[in-house]
Design a protein around this motif. Structure first.
Motif, short mmCIF file in Angstrom:
data_model
loop_
_atom_site.label_atom_id
_atom_site.label_comp_id
_atom_site.label_asym_id
_atom_site.label_seq_id
_atom_site.Cartn_x
_atom_site.Cartn_y
_atom_site.Cartn_z
N TRP A 78 0.82 -1.20 0.00
CA TRP A 78 0.00 0.00 0.00
C TRP A 78 0.86 1.26 0.00
O TRP A 78 0.42 2.32 -0.40
N THR A 79 2.13 1.13 0.43
CA THR A 79 3.04 2.28 0.38
C THR A 79 3.59 2.49 -1.02
O THR A 79 4.13 3.55 -1.32
N GLY A 80 3.47 1.46 -1.87
CA GLY A 80 4.04 1.54 -3.21
C GLY A 80 5.52 1.29 -3.26
O GLY A 80 6.14 1.43 -4.32
N ARG A 81 6.11 0.87 -2.16
CA ARG A 81 7.57 0.76 -2.10
C ARG A 81 8.09 -0.63 -2.43
O ARG A 81 9.27 -0.79 -2.74
N THR A 82 7.24 -1.64 -2.32
CA THR A 82 7.70 -3.01 -2.52
C THR A 82 6.78 -3.74 -3.48
O THR A 82 5.56 -3.58 -3.41
N GLU A 83 7.39 -4.52 -4.37
CA GLU A 83 6.64 -5.27 -5.36
C GLU A 83 7.08 -6.73 -5.35
O GLU A 83 8.19 -7.05 -4.91
N ASP A 84 6.21 -7.57 -5.87
CA ASP A 84 6.53 -9.00 -6.00
C ASP A 84 5.86 -9.48 -7.27
O ASP A 84 4.76 -9.01 -7.61
N TYR A 85 6.52 -10.42 -7.95
CA TYR A 85 6.02 -10.89 -9.23
C TYR A 85 6.07 -12.41 -9.32
O TYR A 85 6.94 -13.06 -8.72
N ALA A 86 5.16 -12.94 -10.11
CA ALA A 86 5.26 -14.36 -10.46
C ALA A 86 6.48 -14.54 -11.36
O ALA A 86 6.82 -13.65 -12.14
N ASP A 87 7.11 -15.69 -11.25
CA ASP A 87 8.31 -15.95 -12.06
C ASP A 87 8.03 -15.82 -13.55
O ASP A 87 8.89 -15.38 -14.32
N SER A 88 6.83 -16.18 -13.95
CA SER A 88 6.48 -16.18 -15.37
C SER A 88 6.42 -14.78 -15.99
O SER A 88 6.45 -14.65 -17.22
N VAL A 89 6.34 -13.74 -15.15
CA VAL A 89 6.22 -12.39 -15.69
C VAL A 89 7.37 -11.47 -15.29
O VAL A 89 7.43 -10.33 -15.74
N LYS A 90 8.27 -11.97 -14.45
CA LYS A 90 9.40 -11.14 -14.01
C LYS A 90 10.21 -10.65 -15.21
O LYS A 90 10.52 -11.40 -16.12
N GLY A 91 10.53 -9.37 -15.17
CA GLY A 91 11.30 -8.77 -16.25
C GLY A 91 10.45 -8.29 -17.41
O GLY A 91 10.94 -7.57 -18.29
N ARG A 92 9.17 -8.67 -17.43
CA ARG A 92 8.28 -8.24 -18.51
C ARG A 92 7.15 -7.35 -18.01
O ARG A 92 6.71 -6.44 -18.72
N PHE A 93 6.67 -7.59 -16.80
CA PHE A 93 5.56 -6.83 -16.24
C PHE A 93 6.07 -5.92 -15.12
O PHE A 93 7.04 -6.25 -14.43
N ALA A 94 5.39 -4.80 -14.93
CA ALA A 94 5.73 -3.89 -13.84
C ALA A 94 4.46 -3.35 -13.21
O ALA A 94 3.58 -2.85 -13.92
N ILE A 95 4.38 -3.44 -11.89
CA ILE A 95 3.24 -2.92 -11.15
C ILE A 95 3.63 -1.61 -10.50
O ILE A 95 4.76 -1.44 -10.04
N SER A 96 2.70 -0.67 -10.47
CA SER A 96 2.97 0.63 -9.88
C SER A 96 1.66 1.23 -9.40
O SER A 96 0.58 0.74 -9.74
N ASN A 97 1.77 2.30 -8.60
CA ASN A 97 0.54 2.97 -8.19
C ASN A 97 0.68 4.48 -8.35
O ASN A 97 1.78 5.02 -8.37
N ASP A 98 -0.46 5.11 -8.47
CA ASP A 98 -0.55 6.56 -8.62
C ASP A 98 -1.48 7.06 -7.53
O ASP A 98 -2.70 6.90 -7.64
N ASN A 99 -0.91 7.64 -6.50
CA ASN A 99 -1.72 8.07 -5.36
C ASN A 99 -2.76 9.13 -5.76
O ASN A 99 -3.88 9.14 -5.24
N ALA A 100 -2.38 9.99 -6.67
CA ALA A 100 -3.28 11.08 -7.06
C ALA A 100 -4.53 10.56 -7.76
O ALA A 100 -5.58 11.20 -7.74
N LYS A 101 -4.40 9.38 -8.38
CA LYS A 101 -5.53 8.84 -9.14
C LYS A 101 -6.15 7.60 -8.49
O LYS A 101 -7.03 6.97 -9.08
N ASN A 102 -5.68 7.25 -7.31
CA ASN A 102 -6.18 6.04 -6.63
C ASN A 102 -6.16 4.84 -7.56
O ASN A 102 -7.10 4.04 -7.60
N THR A 103 -5.09 4.70 -8.31
CA THR A 103 -5.02 3.68 -9.34
C THR A 103 -3.73 2.87 -9.23
O THR A 103 -2.67 3.43 -8.99
N VAL A 104 -3.87 1.57 -9.43
CA VAL A 104 -2.71 0.68 -9.52
C VAL A 104 -2.62 0.19 -10.97
O VAL A 104 -3.64 -0.23 -11.54
N TYR A 105 -1.44 0.25 -11.53
CA TYR A 105 -1.24 -0.11 -12.93
C TYR A 105 -0.46 -1.43 -13.04
O TYR A 105 0.31 -1.78 -12.15
#
Length: 125
Positions: free
Chosen positions: A52-79
């Motif tokens: 919820w702080t946006g500081r730490t991420e974790d990925y499935a092995d199948s998508v590591k290096g290809r997918f990226a998760i992030s959040n935008d506090n101003a838009k209440n949105t996770v990408y």
């Protein structure tokens, strides 16, 4: 109260998409948010999660290096930015919020809640 995923579509292998997950104001900044996916005939599987702080991420092995998760506090949105997509990435993608008391590191969909309708991602070969 549910999370709303959008941004899916049809893309050729090697292409990119960015999914969006709108998090209700009452939840944003309070719960870890994850992306899962479910292909026809298969169980829902973990893709990525962000604290919820946006500081730490974790990925499935199948998508590591290809997918990226992030959040935008101003838009209440996770990408979820998805690059170099493969046909095996084809699925219905959902976002969910970690249940109260849930632990960091869990990849079980049973530990997440407030699923919305999902957004379809189809990757052609």
């Amino acid at each position: 109260v549910q999370l709303q995923a959008s941004g899916g579509g049809l893309v050729q292998a090697g292409g990119s998409l960015r999914l969006s997950c709108v998090v209700p104001q009452s939840l944003f900044g309070k719960q870890n948010i994850a992306w899962f996916r479910q292909a026809p005939g298969k169980e829902r599987e973990f893709v990525a999660v962000i604290t919820w702080t946006g500081r730490t991420e974790d990925y499935a092995d199948s998508v590591k290096g290809r997918f990226a998760i992030s959040n935008d506090n101003a838009k209440n949105t996770v990408y979820l930015r998805m690059n170099n997509l493969k046909p095996e990435d084809t699925a219905l993608y959902y976002c969910g919020a970690l249940r109260s008391g849930g632990s960091w590191g869990t990849h079980s969909p049973n530990d997440f809640e407030k699923w919305g309708h999902g957004t379809q991602v189809t990757v052609s070969s």
